[in-house]
Write a protein that holds these residues in place. Structure first.
Motif, PDB file in Angstrom:
ATOM      1  N   ALA A 387       0.800  -1.219   0.000  1.00 20.94           N
ATOM      2  CA  ALA A 387       0.000   0.000   0.000  1.00 20.94           C
ATOM      3  C   ALA A 387       0.838   1.278   0.000  1.00 20.94           C
ATOM      4  O   ALA A 387       0.562   2.199  -0.792  1.00 20.94           O
ATOM      5  CB  ALA A 387      -0.968  -0.001   1.182  1.00 20.94           C
ATOM      6  N   PRO A 388       1.872   1.409   0.849  1.00 15.99           N
ATOM      7  CA  PRO A 388       2.649   2.648   0.814  1.00 15.99           C
ATOM      8  C   PRO A 388       3.305   2.909  -0.543  1.00 15.99           C
ATOM      9  O   PRO A 388       3.256   4.030  -1.062  1.00 15.99           O
ATOM     10  CB  PRO A 388       3.693   2.440   1.907  1.00 15.99           C
ATOM     11  CG  PRO A 388       3.076   1.444   2.843  1.00 15.99           C
ATOM     12  CD  PRO A 388       2.291   0.533   1.953  1.00 15.99           C
ATOM     13  N   ALA A 389       3.915   1.865  -1.126  1.00 14.45           N
ATOM     14  CA  ALA A 389       4.595   2.044  -2.413  1.00 14.45           C
ATOM     15  C   ALA A 389       3.595   2.335  -3.528  1.00 14.45           C
ATOM     16  O   ALA A 389       3.852   3.182  -4.406  1.00 14.45           O
ATOM     17  CB  ALA A 389       5.409   0.801  -2.752  1.00 14.45           C
ATOM     18  N   VAL A 390       2.442   1.654  -3.515  1.00 16.07           N
ATOM     19  CA  VAL A 390       1.443   1.871  -4.552  1.00 16.07           C
ATOM     20  C   VAL A 390       0.830   3.262  -4.433  1.00 16.07           C
ATOM     21  O   VAL A 390       0.628   3.960  -5.426  1.00 16.07           O
ATOM     22  CB  VAL A 390       0.352   0.774  -4.501  1.00 16.07           C
ATOM     23  CG1 VAL A 390      -0.771   1.094  -5.477  1.00 16.07           C
ATOM     24  CG2 VAL A 390       0.956  -0.594  -4.825  1.00 16.07           C
ATOM     25  N   THR A 391       0.543   3.684  -3.210  1.00 16.21           N
ATOM     26  CA  THR A 391      -0.012   5.021  -3.008  1.00 16.21           C
ATOM     27  C   THR A 391       0.947   6.093  -3.524  1.00 16.21           C
ATOM     28  O   THR A 391       0.545   7.041  -4.210  1.00 16.21           O
ATOM     29  CB  THR A 391      -0.305   5.259  -1.515  1.00 16.21           C
ATOM     30  OG1 THR A 391      -1.203   4.258  -1.048  1.00 16.21           O
ATOM     31  CG2 THR A 391      -0.919   6.631  -1.294  1.00 16.21           C
ATOM     32  N   LYS A 392       2.213   5.945  -3.196  1.00 17.75           N
ATOM     33  CA  LYS A 392       3.223   6.892  -3.675  1.00 17.75           C
ATOM     34  C   LYS A 392       3.270   6.914  -5.193  1.00 17.75           C
ATOM     35  O   LYS A 392       3.349   7.979  -5.819  1.00 17.75           O
ATOM     36  CB  LYS A 392       4.589   6.506  -3.103  1.00 17.75           C
ATOM     37  CG  LYS A 392       5.734   7.396  -3.574  1.00 17.75           C
ATOM     38  CD  LYS A 392       7.065   6.909  -2.997  1.00 17.75           C
ATOM     39  CE  LYS A 392       8.226   7.740  -3.539  1.00 17.75           C
ATOM     40  NZ  LYS A 392       9.531   7.245  -3.010  1.00 17.75           N
ATOM     41  N   TYR A 393       3.208   5.731  -5.799  1.00 17.47           N
ATOM     42  CA  TYR A 393       3.259   5.662  -7.266  1.00 17.47           C
ATOM     43  C   TYR A 393       2.025   6.301  -7.891  1.00 17.47           C
ATOM     44  O   TYR A 393       2.127   7.062  -8.861  1.00 17.47           O
ATOM     45  CB  TYR A 393       3.383   4.210  -7.718  1.00 17.47           C
ATOM     46  CG  TYR A 393       3.238   4.041  -9.218  1.00 17.47           C
ATOM     47  CD1 TYR A 393       4.251   4.422 -10.083  1.00 17.47           C
ATOM     48  CD2 TYR A 393       2.064   3.518  -9.759  1.00 17.47           C
ATOM     49  CE1 TYR A 393       4.108   4.291 -11.458  1.00 17.47           C
ATOM     50  CE2 TYR A 393       1.913   3.379 -11.128  1.00 17.47           C
ATOM     51  CZ  TYR A 393       2.941   3.768 -11.975  1.00 17.47           C
ATOM     52  OH  TYR A 393       2.794   3.650 -13.333  1.00 17.47           O
ATOM     53  N   LEU A 394       0.855   5.993  -7.362  1.00 19.58           N
ATOM     54  CA  LEU A 394      -0.384   6.523  -7.946  1.00 19.58           C
ATOM     55  C   LEU A 394      -0.397   8.050  -7.948  1.00 19.58           C
ATOM     56  O   LEU A 394      -0.778   8.680  -8.938  1.00 19.58           O
ATOM     57  CB  LEU A 394      -1.591   5.990  -7.173  1.00 19.58           C
ATOM     58  CG  LEU A 394      -1.898   4.499  -7.308  1.00 19.58           C
ATOM     59  CD1 LEU A 394      -3.031   4.105  -6.365  1.00 19.58           C
ATOM     60  CD2 LEU A 394      -2.254   4.127  -8.747  1.00 19.58           C
ATOM     61  N   THR A 395       0.023   8.625  -6.843  1.00 18.26           N
ATOM     62  CA  THR A 395       0.015  10.095  -6.764  1.00 18.26           C
ATOM     63  C   THR A 395       1.106  10.688  -7.639  1.00 18.26           C
ATOM     64  O   THR A 395       0.892  11.718  -8.289  1.00 18.26           O
ATOM     65  CB  THR A 395       0.191  10.541  -5.307  1.00 18.26           C
ATOM     66  OG1 THR A 395       1.392   9.969  -4.750  1.00 18.26           O
ATOM     67  CG2 THR A 395      -0.989  10.106  -4.460  1.00 18.26           C
ATOM     68  N   GLY A 396       2.258  10.048  -7.685  1.00 19.97           N
ATOM     69  CA  GLY A 396       3.359  10.590  -8.489  1.00 19.97           C
ATOM     70  C   GLY A 396       3.134  10.441  -9.979  1.00 19.97           C
ATOM     71  O   GLY A 396       3.525  11.307 -10.770  1.00 19.97           O
ATOM     72  N   ALA A 397       2.498   9.341 -10.382  1.00 20.72           N
ATOM     73  CA  ALA A 397       2.276   9.089 -11.806  1.00 20.72           C
ATOM     74  C   ALA A 397       1.057   9.812 -12.344  1.00 20.72           C
ATOM     75  O   ALA A 397       0.855   9.883 -13.562  1.00 20.72           O
ATOM     76  CB  ALA A 397       2.137   7.587 -12.054  1.00 20.72           C
ATOM     77  N   GLY A 398       0.212  10.339 -11.446  1.00 22.20           N
ATOM     78  CA  GLY A 398      -0.975  11.059 -11.881  1.00 22.20           C
ATOM     79  C   GLY A 398      -2.015  10.196 -12.548  1.00 22.20           C
ATOM     80  O   GLY A 398      -2.742  10.659 -13.435  1.00 22.20           O
TER      81      GLY A 398
END
Length: 491
Positions: A387-398
């Motif tokens: 969850a932490p890594a996916v959340t970071k990716y989702l927000t960063g990748a837009g």
């Protein structure tokens, strides 16, 4: 009872079995399984047969005349390398080196219209620094054509000349021998056992560990009894005696994504994507050099599935080295709704998609709001919590995602969260149903899927991934490096 004991010396053919004998019996059982498979060119296996020179450990006789001669070499220390010294060393002035044994056998056997296929199968690794051996082609296991194309002043060419001197022959003789000599290094016991289990399933036999050991005992008894020539009828009789028959033969789909298999000809369909990936080793291969290669791989997979379907093959053994997104996509293309049953060997245990389910506690659910669009993201973490890594990716990748649904085992993510095939089937059902239920309350036209868990579970989840929504599945690029969109599954 057969007893296995480690030994540094020669393999024993007495009643006390050593690891070297175990390894050779395993290779012999694999050969027997190839003989009885319906789609094969082989009709007889021979073990330590006379009259074929020094490559007599396991011989497969082919109807085409292209016989296969295998020399099996075991070492108690698999970091020992196949290097120039190993190939050319002579214990005494009268003994032959391994290279001389291959050359003598090649001269003896290469006198007909069909050239022999000679193999060195060993758990030793190949010397990556050797100027000639480092040119081994991972697709063919041959040193040619690289050896033939080596310039006259190269280190590889000088090595060929050294071998010609050692063998007291011409350079052309060495190159001609190398046309027929395959090197299969790094063949571990576990890897060969997985291969044997897959071949047992492909032949409609039981594929569990106990059945494999009973199959290997057949070869052990043949050797101890002095049996040297084994026919299809002999093998079938032993299989019936030990009650190893389970079902009809299965097809084998081999996906070579991040690493090649040394025996792709075992498979009904074999796909090779290794050269499409960036990276020079399996751990480094996480995405292709060209993003367009995801579409190429998807098309090739679709075509392979079409060919299997056209033959009426609905029971498939899946093999190969791949990552989560590929496992999932293979399972989805071999969907349960098409009547297809799939099996994968997970850590030595067959995981079939039709295994009876074993009850599990419902996965825990958490929803993280992203509020960047209408789509649903799903993170399934069986071995770690992504969850932490996916959340970071989702927000960063837009990505246009409204929320992230996180699904974990009730006791938390860990590397023993799925105990076996029955639990894998139950988790596949429960995880899919959780996503379906979420979509019922919060509809979405697209799912973005992130997976962390056993490959076999990703495969079985894909097999059952229907009535969800079109799904983009992502590959993990490594800690701190985010993810990349790999395949799209229409569900």
């Amino acid at each position: 009872m057969t007893v296995l004991q480690p030994a540094a010396g020669p393999a024993s053919r007495s009643g006390v079995r050593r690891f070297g004998d175990h390894y050779q019996d395993l290779i012999g059982w694999i050969a027997a399984l190839r003989v009885i498979h319906p789609a094969n060119d082989f009709h007889q296996v021979e073990i330590e047969i006379n009259g074929v020179g020094n490559i007599d450990d396991v011989v497969l006789r082919a109807a085409s005349g292209r016989h296969r001669y295998t020399q099996v070499k075991w070492t108690t220390n698999p970091t020992n390398m196949i290097d120039n010294d190993y190939l050319t060393k002579q214990e005494t002035s009268k003994s032959k080196s391994l290279l001389q044994k291959f050359f003598t056998s090649w001269k003896k056997l290469a006198n007909g219209t069909e050239l022999p296929v000679m193999e060195l199968v060993t758990n030793r690794v190949l010397d990556p620094a050797d100027p000639l051996l480092s040119l081994l082609d991972g697709r063919t296991d041959l040193l040619n054509p690289a050896a033939r194309l080596a310039g006259p002043n190269t280190a590889a060419s000088r090595r060929v000349a050294e071998w010609a001197t050692h063998l007291n022959c011409t350079r052309d003789d060495v190159l001609d021998m190398l046309d027929t000599l395959s090197f299969k290094p790094g063949q571990s016991v576990n890897g060969e056992r997985d291969r044997a289990q897959s071949l047992m399933l492909a032949n409609g036999l039981l594929g569990d560990v106990d059945s494999l050991d009973r199959g290997m005992s057949i070869v052990t008894n043949w050797v101890l009894d002095g049996r040297r020539q084994i026919t299809t009828e002999d093998i079938d009789a032993e299989i019936e005696r030990l009650h190893l028959r389970a079902d009809e033969p299965r097809a084998v789909l081999l996906i070579q994504a991040i690493n090649r298999e040394p025996n792709p000809d075992d498979a009904t369909e074999a796909l090779d994507w290794v050269d499409l990936y960036d990276g020079d080793s399996p751990p480094a291969r996480r995405q292709p050099c060209d993003p367009a290669s995801w579409a190429t791989m998807s098309t090739q997979l679709d075509n392979a599935v079409v060919r299997l379907s056209a033959q009426g093959l609905r029971d498939i053994v899946v093999r190969g080295a791949m990552r989560q997104a590929t496992f999932f996509t293979v399972g989805a293309r071999l969907s349960q709704v098409t009547g297809t049953n799939i099996t994968y060997i997970q850590n030595g245990t067959p995981w079939p998609s039709d295994a009876p389910r074993i009850a599990i506690s419902p996965p825990t659910q958490a929803v993280i709001q992203i509020d960047a669009g209408p789509d649903l993201a799903v993170a399934i973490g069986m071995t770690i919590d992504p969850a932490p890594a996916v959340t970071k990716y989702l927000t960063g990748a837009g990505l246009p995602v409204e929320s992230l649904l996180v699904l974990l085992p009730s006791e938390g993510a860990h590397d023993q969260s799925v105990a076996g095939p029955g639990q894998a089937v139950a988790y596949a059902q429960a995880l899919r149903n959780a996503v379906r239920a979420h979509l019922e309350t919060t509809p979405s036209d697209r799912v973005h899927l992130f997976l962390a868990g056993p490959g076999g579970l990703a495969l079985l989840l894909g097999n059952r991934w229907n009535r969800v929504a079109p799904t983009d599945v992502y590959e993990d690029l490594g800690p701190g490096r985010g993810y990349v969109k790999a395949f799209t599954v229409a569900a």
